[in-house]
Design an enzyme around this catalytic site. Sequence first.
Site, mmCIF file in Angstrom:
data_model
loop_
_atom_site.group_PDB
_atom_site.id
_atom_site.type_symbol
_atom_site.label_atom_id
_atom_site.label_comp_id
_atom_site.label_asym_id
_atom_site.label_seq_id
_atom_site.Cartn_x
_atom_site.Cartn_y
_atom_site.Cartn_z
ATOM 1 N N ASP A 120 64.826 26.755 40.138
ATOM 2 C CA ASP A 120 63.696 26.030 39.537
ATOM 3 C C ASP A 120 63.739 26.169 38.011
ATOM 4 O OD1 ASP A 120 62.935 28.675 39.386
ATOM 5 O OD2 ASP A 120 60.961 28.392 40.303
ATOM 6 N N SER A 121 64.751 26.891 37.492
ATOM 7 C CA SER A 121 65.043 26.855 36.056
ATOM 8 C C SER A 121 65.353 25.416 35.638
ATOM 9 C CB SER A 121 66.218 27.779 35.716
ATOM 10 O OG SER A 121 67.305 27.550 36.587
ATOM 11 N N ASP A 138 65.813 26.786 45.297
ATOM 12 C CA ASP A 138 64.571 27.513 45.019
ATOM 13 C C ASP A 138 63.373 26.794 45.615
ATOM 14 O OD1 ASP A 138 64.726 29.944 43.699
ATOM 15 O OD2 ASP A 138 64.960 29.020 41.713
ATOM 16 N N LYS A 185 65.461 30.232 48.346
ATOM 17 C CA LYS A 185 65.080 31.459 47.638
ATOM 18 C C LYS A 185 63.605 31.361 47.288
ATOM 19 C CE LYS A 185 66.499 32.324 43.206
ATOM 20 N NZ LYS A 185 65.223 32.357 42.479
ATOM 21 N N GLU A 191 60.263 33.838 45.345
ATOM 22 C CA GLU A 191 59.975 34.981 44.476
ATOM 23 C C GLU A 191 58.875 35.862 45.073
ATOM 24 O OE1 GLU A 191 59.093 33.606 40.519
ATOM 25 O OE2 GLU A 191 61.014 32.544 40.331
ATOM 26 N N GLU A 233 65.985 40.328 38.882
ATOM 27 C CA GLU A 233 65.989 39.733 37.537
ATOM 28 C C GLU A 233 65.207 40.602 36.561
ATOM 29 O OE1 GLU A 233 64.814 35.618 37.285
ATOM 30 O OE2 GLU A 233 64.831 35.649 35.086
HETATM 31 O O1 KIV Z 1 65.849 29.394 38.775
HETATM 32 C C1 KIV Z 1 66.784 30.140 38.460
HETATM 33 O O2 KIV Z 1 67.700 29.770 37.707
HETATM 34 C C2 KIV Z 1 66.795 31.487 39.012
HETATM 35 C C3 KIV Z 1 67.842 32.426 38.527
HETATM 36 C C4 KIV Z 1 67.471 32.934 37.202
HETATM 37 C C5 KIV Z 1 68.088 33.541 39.483
HETATM 38 O O3 KIV Z 1 65.961 31.820 39.811
#
Ligand code: KIV
Length: 294
Positions: free
Chosen positions: A45-46, A94, A123, A125, A192
């Site tokens: 989600d970056s 994500d 994934k 959090e 992280e």
């Molecule tokens: O969204 C992302 O890029 C991440 C990484 C930093 C692990 O969650």
Amino acid sequence: MSKKMTAPAVRARKGGDPVVMVTAYDAPGARMADEAGVDMILVGDSLAMVVLGYDDTLQVTVDDMAHHTAAVARGVARSSGAGPARPNPLIVADLPWMSYHVSVEDTVRNAAQLVRAGAQAVKLEGGRKRVPMVESIIEAEVPVMGHIGLTPQSVHAMGGFKVQGKDVDAAQALVDDALALEQAGCFSIVLEGVPDQVARMVTDAVHVPTIGIGAGPWCDGQVLVFHDVLGIEDRITPKFVRRYASLKADAVAALSAFADDVRARRFPADDESYHLADGVADALGLYGAATKSA
Ligand code: KIV
């Protein structure tokens, strides 16, 4: 044929060769990552920050994530791969903020949307408080990667993007979170923004691979953001980023050269243009090639 990486195969890498993960958000990025032979591609989600220009990750939706996951999956499917010795990467997507916070039903449906878009794992959090959500997704046969420490979706709760686990209680809490995620069935856990010694404690405590970002060298694997590794993002340089290329600078130089050539009428050249057959040009009363290129 290159071998396909799977969630069980990643889990089995605990204590073995370091696991390599990189983010990607589109088909060309996915093809590059695949040809480079990474083990996993994270559609992170970056996306919100490095591609869509937001200041945090809270702005992206499940639809946004599904759109980009589908592009990554098409990129991997059509990539020539990295040859027989390297795995075809596992695609992890994500779950964005608020897609797994409301109800278990919502969570499973959102995970399913990402799987239907092409993800092979998701994934999310958070630690102990996410256990019911992790269990319900796994119950629906979707592998889950955990993510603890600096969790960007908690930016406001954390008071900024800050290194976590810096005192005794916080370090112990991270170990407890990791153990809970392992117990819930996560096949790996991203760590992280934590001190390297804390990442080592967590890594030693669990039987699934830890994948570090800003978490020092003792994790079972490492992940970096595509735009950071390649120097496409050049505004912020967190200390944990190692840049392996300067593509932003190369791109600006290339685009400037293009602009200069257009303005000086050096582009396109004769051999970069299509031409009519001589007879057709004559019948139309047009200039010959010599006149055109003069
Ligand atoms: O969204 C992302 O890029 C991440 C990484 C930093 C692990 O969650």
